[in-house]
Design an enzyme around this catalytic site. Structure first.
Site, PDB file in Angstrom:
ATOM      1  N   ASN A   1       0.864  -1.179   0.000  1.00 20.34           N
ATOM      2  CA  ASN A   1       0.000   0.000   0.000  1.00 20.34           C
ATOM      3  C   ASN A   1       0.900   1.228   0.000  1.00 20.34           C
ATOM      4  O   ASN A   1       1.620   1.460   0.975  1.00 20.34           O
ATOM      5  CB  ASN A   1      -0.907   0.030   1.227  1.00 20.34           C
ATOM      6  CG  ASN A   1      -1.901  -1.107   1.228  1.00 20.34           C
ATOM      7  OD1 ASN A   1      -2.365  -1.537   0.179  1.00 20.34           O
ATOM      8  ND2 ASN A   1      -2.231  -1.610   2.411  1.00 20.34           N
TER       9      ASN A   1
ATOM     10  N   HIS B   1       7.958   0.151   2.071  1.00 17.99           N
ATOM     11  CA  HIS B   1       7.820  -1.193   2.613  1.00 17.99           C
ATOM     12  C   HIS B   1       6.601  -1.868   2.007  1.00 17.99           C
ATOM     13  O   HIS B   1       5.758  -1.224   1.382  1.00 17.99           O
ATOM     14  CB  HIS B   1       7.693  -1.154   4.142  1.00 17.99           C
ATOM     15  CG  HIS B   1       6.378  -0.600   4.624  1.00 17.99           C
ATOM     16  ND1 HIS B   1       6.093   0.748   4.617  1.00 17.99           N
ATOM     17  CD2 HIS B   1       5.264  -1.217   5.116  1.00 17.99           C
ATOM     18  CE1 HIS B   1       4.877   0.946   5.088  1.00 17.99           C
ATOM     19  NE2 HIS B   1       4.348  -0.237   5.400  1.00 17.99           N
TER      20      HIS B   1
ATOM     21  N   HIS C   1      -0.193 -12.559  -7.287  1.00 14.66           N
ATOM     22  CA  HIS C   1      -1.020 -13.756  -7.225  1.00 14.66           C
ATOM     23  C   HIS C   1      -0.302 -14.873  -7.971  1.00 14.66           C
ATOM     24  O   HIS C   1       0.032 -14.707  -9.163  1.00 14.66           O
ATOM     25  CB  HIS C   1      -2.396 -13.513  -7.854  1.00 14.66           C
ATOM     26  CG  HIS C   1      -3.309 -12.718  -6.986  1.00 14.66           C
ATOM     27  ND1 HIS C   1      -4.558 -12.286  -7.407  1.00 14.66           N
ATOM     28  CD2 HIS C   1      -3.164 -12.267  -5.709  1.00 14.66           C
ATOM     29  CE1 HIS C   1      -5.132 -11.607  -6.431  1.00 14.66           C
ATOM     30  NE2 HIS C   1      -4.305 -11.584  -5.398  1.00 14.66           N
TER      31      HIS C   1
ATOM     32  N   MET D   1     -15.081   3.902  -4.586  1.00 14.19           N
ATOM     33  CA  MET D   1     -15.865   2.684  -4.803  1.00 14.19           C
ATOM     34  C   MET D   1     -17.015   2.673  -3.783  1.00 14.19           C
ATOM     35  O   MET D   1     -16.950   2.024  -2.737  1.00 14.19           O
ATOM     36  CB  MET D   1     -14.980   1.446  -4.638  1.00 14.19           C
ATOM     37  CG  MET D   1     -13.979   1.268  -5.761  1.00 14.19           C
ATOM     38  SD  MET D   1     -14.790   0.859  -7.321  1.00 14.19           S
ATOM     39  CE  MET D   1     -13.362   0.436  -8.313  1.00 14.19           C
ATOM     40  N   VAL D   2     -18.069   3.394  -4.105  1.00 16.09           N
ATOM     41  CA  VAL D   2     -19.211   3.528  -3.184  1.00 16.09           C
ATOM     42  C   VAL D   2     -20.492   3.425  -3.996  1.00 16.09           C
ATOM     43  O   VAL D   2     -20.474   3.363  -5.229  1.00 16.09           O
ATOM     44  CB  VAL D   2     -19.156   4.876  -2.429  1.00 16.09           C
ATOM     45  CG1 VAL D   2     -17.935   4.964  -1.538  1.00 16.09           C
ATOM     46  CG2 VAL D   2     -19.159   6.051  -3.408  1.00 16.09           C
TER      47      VAL D   2
END
Length: 775
Positions: free
Chosen positions: A173, A186, A301, A336-337
Site C-alpha cells: 500500500n 515497505h 497472485h 468505490m461507493v
C-alpha cells in the site's frame, strides 16, 4: 401506436432498434465488460468524465519526508513498538509484524450449530519487508539492483512461508490515500491457512478455462493483447504491462511474465533482473502521470502453496495487480461507493484511454527510470566516467571489482600503496566494504585476482544527494517563456537535470478531464546541457506546471513551479536608444528607441515605456512615461552631459517592467537657433553626430557624484517668470479695486432713514447735471 402507449415488450424493441441504428463507440457509449479472471462484469461509462467535479479533493501529496527519523519504527536503528531495535540495515529488512492480523496459534472456533452462522479457523503469519534504509525514496526512485533485491526477498519469503501455508499474499500500500500509515518504503507479506475469496475465484476461473481451451487463461490473454496492441503500456524481453480489458480502477495495470510461470520462486535470474527494470519504468510512468508520488495498492497472485504445492497447478499463471485510486488529477480520486458497493463495479475512463495516456509518458522523463541510482547498492549502475563509483560521507560503501566475475575472490589495494586492504579470504568475493566512508577514503582502488593479475581499478568519489533546485521562469513575449535553475546546495557529484512541463487544468465543467493535450511534454534545454529550457507556443491565458528534477548518482529531487504568462511576462529592454541635442535649445534633449527584437509587435500586444535621465555627477534620476518611441527632455541642465535609459512593459500592465536598457549619453546644444526655417514654421533639427570631423573624440563624462545641489535655474527663464508675476499681480489688484467699487455703489440704503446722496454726488455740482431744472 405511439411509443408512449406501447406495451413493455414493444417499448424495449423500439429502444433496441434505436440503439442498433447508432454506431457504438466504446469511448462515448456505456457498456459492460466481462472479467474472466474474477468471473464478474464491470460497467464502463466513459461519458461521465465530462461531468464537473465538486466532491472531495485530497490534500497535496508533495510532502517532504525526512531521510532518517529515529522515531520511525521502520528506520534502521529505531526501536519498534515491541521494544526490539532494528539493525542498521543498508538494504532490505524483513521482520515479523508487531500488530499481525493473523497469528499461528489462534484457537479453533469449533463446529457451527446452524448453516447461517458458520466460522472456521484462521491461522497465519504476517511480516513486513522494508525496501530501503531511506524513508524519502520509493520503488521508482530506487536503482534496478535495489529493486532486484526486493524481488529476491519476495521469492524467498514465498518459498519459506509457502512450505507451511496454502496462500502467501505479498502486497504494498503506497501513500496515505491507500491507507499506508508509514511513509517508509515497505510492503507486507501475509501467509494464511485458508485460500482467500479472490484467490478462490481466480483458481476456479483459470481451472475452468484450462479445462475448456487447453491452455492457461492469462497466457492466452497476454498473446491476444500483444496482437491487438490496444492496451499495452510496457513490454520487455520477459514481461508485459497492460491495462486489462475489464479494468475497474482508472489506471489499473496487470503485470504478466511472457513465459509460463506459476510462482515467484520459479523466476530465472534474467527474469528477475527484467522484472526489476520494468517495475521501475512502470512506477516512474505512474509518478509522471500527475507529477506526484503516485499512490496505489499492488499485490502478487501465484499458484497456491502449502501441502498441495506439488499438485497440478499448470492452469495458474503468475501475475501482479496494480490498483491506483487517482482519477482526474493528483488530488481527485475514484471512490468505490454506492453502485459499486451495492450492484457491480463501474469505471469512467475506458481502459484504452488510460493505456494511451500512460504509454505516452514514455516520451517524457523516461530517463528517470534508468538515471536514478544509489550508492548503497552492492554494485552501482554506471554513471559518469567509467571506473568511478560514488558514495555519501558517513555511509557504508561497497566497491566492486569491475574486471572479474561476480563473487570471485580478489585482493584490494589503494593505488600507489602495497599494504593489503582486504584479502581474498574475506568472504566478500569481488566487493570491498568501506564502513562510514569519509574524505580520506576518496581515491583509486586496485583489485587483483588470486594469481596477482590486475582485475580492475575503481575510483571512489564522495558527495551528497541532490536537493530541490531553485527555479524561476520569465516570458520575453506573449508566446514563449523560459525557465532557469540553479542547485540549492552543492552536491560535489556529476549532476544532470530533467525538465518537463504540462498545461494545468482549471476546475470546472471541463476542468480536470483527462486530456492528452495537457501534457506533460519535455522542456528542451537550449543549448543542450544549459541551465535553461524553453517552452514555445504557450497560451497567454493558460497556466503551466514546470518540473525540474536534479539527478546525481545518489538520487533525485524535484521542484514543481506553477506559472502563467501574465505573471512572468517581462520584455527585454528596448533597443537602439539614441540621445541627441536640439540645436538652439540649451535645455532640451531628444531620446528615441525601438521595440526589443524579441517582442513580436502586434496591434493587440503593444508596449509602454518609462524613461529616466540625470545630469552627470548627480545620482538622482528624473523619470517620465513617454507616449511613443521618443521623448523630448525639456529641463536638461545646459552644458552638462546627461545619462538616459529606458525600460518597457506590457501596455495592459501584465507582468513586470523590463530591465533598464544600456545608458546612452547626450549633451544639450550650446549653439544659436538654426537659420533655415522649413515650411510650417518649425525649426529644422539637425543631428550633431560629427560636429568636428578632425577634433578628437570628447572624453566620457565622469560618473563621480557631485556634492553640489542640482540647479535647474536659467537667467532668461527667471526674468520671464518675474515679469509674468508682476503682470498677474497688477491685473489682480485692478480687478479687486473694481469689484469693491461696484459693491459700494450698488449697496442698498436703510428703509427709514433719510436718503443719503450717492457715492459720487459730492463730487458733481447739481447745476451741472444734465437735465437738471433751474430753480
Amino acid at each position: 401506436m405511439s411509443r408512449s402507449g406501447a406495451g413493455p415488450e414493444q417499448r424495449q424493441q423500439a429502444s433496441e432498434a434505436d440503439a442498433t441504428a447508432t454506431t457504438f463507440l466504446a469511448s462515448e457509449h456505456q457498456h459492460i465488460r466481462y472479467n474472466p479472471l474474477h468471473d464478474e462484469w464491470v460497467l464502463v461509462s466513459a461519458h461521465r468524465m465530462e461531468r464537473p467535479w465538486q466532491g472531495q479533493v485530497e490534500l497535496s501529496l508533495l510532502k517532504t519526508v525526512p531521510r532518517h527519523d529515529p522515531h520511525n519504527p521502520l528506520c534502521p536503528g529505531a526501536t519498534r513498538a515491541n521494544g526490539e531495535v532494528n539493525p542498521h540495515y543498508d538494504g532490505t529488512f524483513l521482520f515479523d509484524n508487531d500488530f499481525p492480523a493473523l497469528q499461528p496459534d489462534a484457537p479453533n472456533p469449533g463446529p457451527s450449530d446452524h448453516p447461517l452462522f458458520q466460522a472456521e479457523a484462521a491461522r497465519g503469519v504476517c511480516k513486513v519487508l522494508c525496501f530501503h534504509p531511506w524513508s524519502d525514496v520509493t520503488l521508482p526512485l530506487m536503482s534496478v539492483p535495489e529493486i532486484r533485491a526486493v524481488v529476491d526477498v519476495w521469492a524467498s519469503v514465498t518459498e519459506e512461508l509457502g512450505a507451511q501455508y496454502p496462500w502467501v499474499q505479498i502486497f504494498e500500500n503506497k501513500g496515505a490515500m491507500m491507507g499506508c500509515s508509514n511513509p517508509h518504503p515497505h510492503c507486507q507479506v501475509w501467509a494464511s491457512s485458508f485460500l482467500p475469496d479472490i484467490a478462490q475465484r481466480e483458481e476456479r476461473s483459470q481451472r475452468a478455462y484450462q479445462s475448456q481451451h487447453g491452455e492457461p487463461l492469462l497466457m492466452e490473454y497476454g498473446r491476444q493483447e500483444l496482437l491487438r496492441k490496444e492496451r499495452l503500456v510496457l513490454t520487455s524481453e520477459h514481461w508485459l504491462v497492460l491495462v486489462p480489458f475489464w479494468a475497474v480502477w482508472p489506471f489499473q495495470t496487470l503485470l504478466l511474465p511472457r513465459r509460463h510461470v506459476r510462482r515467484l520462486p520459479e523466476l530465472t535470474p534474467a527474469e528477475r533482473d527484467d522484472l526489476a527494470f520494468i517495475m521501475k519504468k512502470l512506477l516512474t510512468k505512474y509518478d509522471n502521470l500527475f507529477e506526484t508520488s503516485f499512490p496505489y495498492t499492488m499485490g502478487w497472485h501465484g499458484a497456491p502453496t502449502g501441502s498441495e504445492a506439488e499438485a497440478n497447478w499448470d492452469h495458474w499463471q503468475l501475475h501482479a495487480h496494480y490498483y491506483p485510486p487517482l482519477l482526474r488529477s493528483a488530488t481527485v480520486r475514484k471512490f468505490m461507493v454506492g453502485y459499486e458497493m451495492l450492484a457491480q463495479a463501474q469505471r469512467d475512463l475506458t481502459p484504452e484511454q488510460m493505456s494511451s495516456s500512460c504509454s505516452g509518458l514514455s516520451r517524457v522523463l523516461v530517463a528517470v527510470a534508468t538515471a536514478l541510482v544509489s550508492a548503497s547498492t552492492s554494485c552501482p549502475q554506471a554513471w559518469g566516467p567509467p571506473g568511478v563509483q560514488y558514495g555519501q560521507p558517513g555511509r557504508s560503501m561497497t566497491l566492486c571489482c569491475p574486471g572479474v566475475t561476480a563473487g570471485a575472490p580478489v585482493s584490494w589495494f589503494r593505488d600507489g600503496e602495497t599494504s593489503l586492504l582486504q584479502g581474498p579470504d574475506s568472504g566478500l568475493g569481488h566487493e570491498l566494504v568501506l564502513a562510514l566512508a569519509d574524505s580520506t577514503d576518496e581515491g583509486t582502488y586496485i583489485c587483483r585476482t588470486l594469481d596477482g593479475a590486475l582485475g580492475g581499478m575503481v575510483t571512489l568519489q564522495l558527495g551528497y544527494p541532490p536537493a530541490r533546485p531553485i527555479v524561476s521562469c520569465r516570458a520575453a513575449d506573449y508566446e514563449n517563456f523560459s525557465c532557469t535553475w540553479s542547485p540549492s546546495q552543492v552536491s560535489g557529484l556529476p549532476t544532470r537535470y530533467l525538465t518537463s512541463y504540462r498545461k494545468k487544468t482549471v476546475p470546472g465543467a471541463d476542468g480536470q478531464r483527462m486530456s492528452l493535450s495537457t501534457g506533460p511534454w519535455p522542456c528542451p534545454q537550449e543549448p543542450p546541457g544549459a541551465a535553461r529550457c524553453m517552452v514555445h507556443g504557450a497560451e497567454f491565458w493558460s497556466q503551466y506546471r514546470i518540473n525540474v528534477t536534479e539527478v546525481n548518482p545518489l538520487g533525485a529531487s524535484t521542484r514543481l513551479l506553477d506559472v502563467s504568462l501574465q505573471s512572468i511576462l517581462r520584455p527585454d529592454p528596448p533597443q537602439g536608444l539614441r540621445v541627441e541635442s536640439v540645436p538652439g535649445y540649451p535645455r532640451r534633449l531628444r531620446a528615441s528607441w525601438m521595440y526589443p527584437a524579441s517582442w513580436p509587435r502586434q496591434p493587440h500586444f503593444l508596449l509602454k515605456f518609462r524613461l529616466q535621465y540625470r545630469p552627470v555627477q548627480h545620482p538622482a534620476w528624473s523619470m517620465v512615461e513617454p507616449a511613443g518611441l521618443e521623448e523630448v527632455i525639456t529641463d536638461a541642465v545646459a552644458g552638462l552631459p546627461h545619462a538616459v535609459r529606458v525600460s518597457a512593459r506590457d501596455f495592459l500592465d501584465a507582468g513586470t517592467w523590463s530591465a533598464w536598457s544600456p545608458e546612452a549619453w547626450g549633451t544639450p546644444s550650446t549653439g544659436p537657433l538654426p537659420k533655415e526655417m522649413p515650411a510650417g514654421g518649425q525649426p529644422h533639427m539637425q543631428r550633431e553626430e560629427n560636429p568636428q570631423a578632425n577634433s578628437p573624440a570628447p572624453p566620457r563624462p565622469s560618473l563621480l557624484p557631485d556634492p553640489r545641489p542640482l540647479d535647474h535655474r536659467d537667467p532668461l527663464e527667471q526674468m520671464a517668470v518675474l515679469a509674468s508675476l508682476g503682470i498677474f499681480s497688477f491685473l489682480g489688484l485692478a480687478a479687486g479695486a473694481l469689484a469693491l467699487g461696484l459693491w459700494l455703489r450698488l449697496k442698498p440704503d436703510g428703509k427709514d432713514g433719510p436718503q443719503k446722496p450717492g457715492f459720487l454726488a459730492p463730487m458733481i455740482p447739481v447745476d451741472k447735471l444734465p437735465g437738471a431744472p433751474n430753480l
